[in-house]
Design a protein around this motif. Structure first.
Motif, PDB file in Angstrom:
ATOM      1  N   GLU A  40       0.823  -1.200   0.000  1.00 41.70           N
ATOM      2  CA  GLU A  40       0.000   0.000   0.000  1.00 41.70           C
ATOM      3  C   GLU A  40       0.860   1.254   0.000  1.00 41.70           C
ATOM      4  OE1 GLU A  40      -2.937  -0.185   3.071  1.00 41.70           O
ATOM      5  OE2 GLU A  40      -4.054  -1.772   2.051  1.00 41.70           O
ATOM      6  N   ALA A  41       1.991   1.230   0.708  1.00 37.72           N
ATOM      7  CA  ALA A  41       2.899   2.373   0.714  1.00 37.72           C
ATOM      8  C   ALA A  41       3.519   2.581  -0.664  1.00 37.72           C
ATOM      9  CB  ALA A  41       3.997   2.173   1.756  1.00 37.72           C
ATOM     10  N   ALA A  42       3.675   1.496  -1.433  1.00 30.49           N
ATOM     11  CA  ALA A  42       4.244   1.593  -2.774  1.00 30.49           C
ATOM     12  C   ALA A  42       3.194   1.993  -3.811  1.00 30.49           C
ATOM     13  CB  ALA A  42       4.859   0.255  -3.175  1.00 30.49           C
ATOM     14  N   GLY A  43       1.946   2.135  -3.387  1.00 31.31           N
ATOM     15  CA  GLY A  43       0.903   2.571  -4.299  1.00 31.31           C
ATOM     16  C   GLY A  43       0.056   1.449  -4.862  1.00 31.31           C
ATOM     17  N   VAL A  44       0.306   0.227  -4.479  1.00 32.14           N
ATOM     18  CA  VAL A  44      -0.487  -0.893  -4.959  1.00 32.14           C
ATOM     19  C   VAL A  44      -1.769  -0.940  -4.148  1.00 32.14           C
ATOM     20  CG1 VAL A  44      -0.562  -3.394  -5.258  1.00 32.14           C
ATOM     21  CG2 VAL A  44       1.581  -2.165  -5.599  1.00 32.14           C
ATOM     22  N   ARG A  45      -2.901  -0.984  -4.822  1.00 30.84           N
ATOM     23  CA  ARG A  45      -4.192  -0.997  -4.132  1.00 30.84           C
ATOM     24  C   ARG A  45      -4.940  -2.281  -4.448  1.00 30.84           C
ATOM     25  NH1 ARG A  45      -2.315   2.346  -1.208  1.00 30.84           N
ATOM     26  NH2 ARG A  45      -2.511   4.557  -1.491  1.00 30.84           N
ATOM     27  N   ARG A  46      -5.866  -2.631  -3.578  1.00 32.37           N
ATOM     28  CA  ARG A  46      -6.703  -3.810  -3.794  1.00 32.37           C
ATOM     29  C   ARG A  46      -7.722  -3.516  -4.885  1.00 32.37           C
ATOM     30  NH1 ARG A  46      -8.886  -4.456   2.049  1.00 32.37           N
ATOM     31  NH2 ARG A  46      -8.748  -2.235   1.825  1.00 32.37           N
ATOM     32  N   ARG A  47      -8.065  -4.537  -5.632  1.00 31.98           N
ATOM     33  CA  ARG A  47      -9.064  -4.357  -6.679  1.00 31.98           C
ATOM     34  C   ARG A  47     -10.423  -4.018  -6.092  1.00 31.98           C
ATOM     35  NH1 ARG A  47      -8.680  -9.649 -10.082  1.00 31.98           N
ATOM     36  NH2 ARG A  47      -7.866 -10.428  -8.137  1.00 31.98           N
TER      37      ARG A  47
END
Length: 57
Positions: A40-47
Protein backbone atom coordinates in the motif's frame (compact mmCIF):
# COMPACT_ATOMS: atom_id res chain seq x y z
CA UNK A 1 6.90 -47.99 31.00
CA UNK A 2 3.54 -47.21 32.52
CA UNK A 3 0.40 -46.19 30.72
CA UNK A 4 0.32 -42.91 32.64
CA UNK A 5 3.71 -41.91 31.26
CA UNK A 6 2.56 -42.58 27.70
CA UNK A 7 -0.61 -40.53 28.22
CA UNK A 8 1.25 -37.58 29.80
CA UNK A 9 3.87 -37.56 27.05
CA UNK A 10 1.15 -37.75 24.37
CA UNK A 11 -0.71 -34.79 25.86
CA UNK A 12 2.54 -32.87 26.24
CA UNK A 13 3.61 -33.43 22.64
CA UNK A 14 0.12 -32.54 21.41
CA UNK A 15 0.16 -29.33 23.44
CA UNK A 16 3.56 -28.37 22.05
CA UNK A 17 2.43 -29.00 18.48
CA UNK A 18 -0.71 -26.89 19.00
CA UNK A 19 1.33 -24.05 20.53
CA UNK A 20 3.81 -24.24 17.64
CA UNK A 21 0.97 -24.03 15.11
CA UNK A 22 -0.59 -21.06 16.90
CA UNK A 23 2.78 -19.30 16.95
CA UNK A 24 3.39 -20.05 13.28
CA UNK A 25 -0.01 -18.70 12.23
CA UNK A 26 0.43 -15.60 14.39
CA UNK A 27 3.91 -14.85 13.00
CA UNK A 28 2.75 -15.52 9.43
CA UNK A 29 -0.20 -13.16 9.92
CA UNK A 30 2.13 -10.43 11.10
CA UNK A 31 4.37 -10.99 8.07
CA UNK A 32 1.41 -10.78 5.67
CA UNK A 33 0.19 -7.56 7.34
CA UNK A 34 3.67 -6.06 6.97
CA UNK A 35 3.72 -7.04 3.28
CA UNK A 36 0.30 -5.46 2.75
CA UNK A 37 1.47 -2.22 4.37
CA UNK A 38 4.56 -2.18 2.15
CA UNK A 39 2.46 -2.73 -0.97
CA UNK A 40 0.00 0.00 0.00
CA UNK A 41 2.90 2.37 0.71
CA UNK A 42 4.24 1.59 -2.77
CA UNK A 43 0.90 2.57 -4.30
CA UNK A 44 -0.49 -0.89 -4.96
CA UNK A 45 -4.19 -1.00 -4.13
CA UNK A 46 -6.70 -3.81 -3.79
CA UNK A 47 -9.06 -4.36 -6.68
CA UNK A 48 -12.00 -4.22 -4.26
CA UNK A 49 -10.99 -0.77 -3.01
CA UNK A 50 -12.92 2.03 -4.66
CA UNK A 51 -11.44 5.39 -5.46
CA UNK A 52 -13.55 8.56 -5.26
CA UNK A 53 -14.92 9.35 -8.72
CA UNK A 54 -14.04 5.89 -10.03
CA UNK A 55 -17.37 4.22 -9.26
CA UNK A 56 -19.09 2.18 -11.91
CA UNK A 57 -22.86 2.26 -11.99
Amino acid sequence: MSHEFYIYVSYGVTGLVILALIGWVWLDGRARQRELKELEAAGVRRRSATVAGDRQA
